[in-house]
Write an enzyme that holds these catalytic residues in place. Sequence first.
Site, mmCIF file in Angstrom:
data_model
loop_
_atom_site.group_PDB
_atom_site.id
_atom_site.type_symbol
_atom_site.label_atom_id
_atom_site.label_comp_id
_atom_site.label_asym_id
_atom_site.label_seq_id
_atom_site.Cartn_x
_atom_site.Cartn_y
_atom_site.Cartn_z
ATOM 1 N N GLU A 136 45.829 14.076 57.984
ATOM 2 C CA GLU A 136 44.820 13.065 57.653
ATOM 3 C C GLU A 136 45.573 11.803 57.273
ATOM 4 O O GLU A 136 46.369 11.803 56.329
ATOM 5 C CB GLU A 136 43.953 13.520 56.473
ATOM 6 C CG GLU A 136 42.787 14.371 56.865
ATOM 7 C CD GLU A 136 41.920 14.739 55.670
ATOM 8 O OE1 GLU A 136 42.046 14.106 54.602
ATOM 9 O OE2 GLU A 136 41.125 15.676 55.806
ATOM 10 N N ASP B 280 37.934 7.270 46.143
ATOM 11 C CA ASP B 280 39.305 7.648 45.828
ATOM 12 C C ASP B 280 39.598 7.532 44.343
ATOM 13 O O ASP B 280 39.194 6.575 43.687
ATOM 14 C CB ASP B 280 40.292 6.769 46.616
ATOM 15 C CG ASP B 280 40.150 6.958 48.116
ATOM 16 O OD1 ASP B 280 39.817 8.084 48.520
ATOM 17 O OD2 ASP B 280 40.365 5.997 48.870
#
Length: 263
Positions: free
Chosen positions: A49, A60
């Site tokens: 990824e 995040d």
Amino acid sequence: MTRIDAKFAELKAQGKKAFVSYVMAGDPDFDTSLELVKGLPGAGVDIIELGLPFTDPMADGPTIQLAGQRALDGGMTLQRTLDLATEFRKTDNTTPIVMMGYYNPIYSRGVDRFLADAKAAGIDGLIVVDLPPEEDSELCLPAQAAGLNFIRLATPTTDDKRLPRVLQNTSGFVYYVSITGITGSAEAEATDVGPEVARIKAATDLPVIVGFGINTPEKSRAIASVADGAVVGSAIVGQIGAGKPVAEVLAFVKTLSDGAHSA
């Protein structure tokens, strides 16, 4: 069949679970990032990824936010991220790459142009965290038409009513987010994850991979044992943030992949 589909078929034939690693493209700089990404398959990574740096990464946690900032400060862009994938593909034509990020940079480039460029760079799939299924016509359906997998996130709050909508146009695999919250904020527990994975698998034939909250080889093994694989991001990115040499980061990644592969 995409590289992602081929990889899962290969793992299934071997009776193995998948180990997926997340790294931020261009963190801490282009060359170091490329060296790291090139080394991931040798450290047991089945699918890479590749994070696309963005100025406002809402899903995040601090570790990955800082990584994105380091990458942006180093001049990383969407184009440079594609360049990194292109360079990787010169030496590895089999390991799948999933680009993970937010819609804004893709929209700014133009969807058709982005998809053509991503395909040319050897990107195999996309995870775009801020595009819900209601927006499938924006990017998901064009991506599928271009031969890219479009991977959706399912979360603990994705109930049985919502799940079919999430799965409808998903391909490649389903990414189950093991915790509610941001990346790196809590630990995943196999006892919680197992029943949720079973619920999703009852609704789809796609592999279900679990991420968020996996930070040790033991945790990687425990989570992979109740799913089709495990994703580790913040724990790896944190090593890069601490300035560890690439070889040391890759040695750590190998312990995590060994964990998942022993499940």
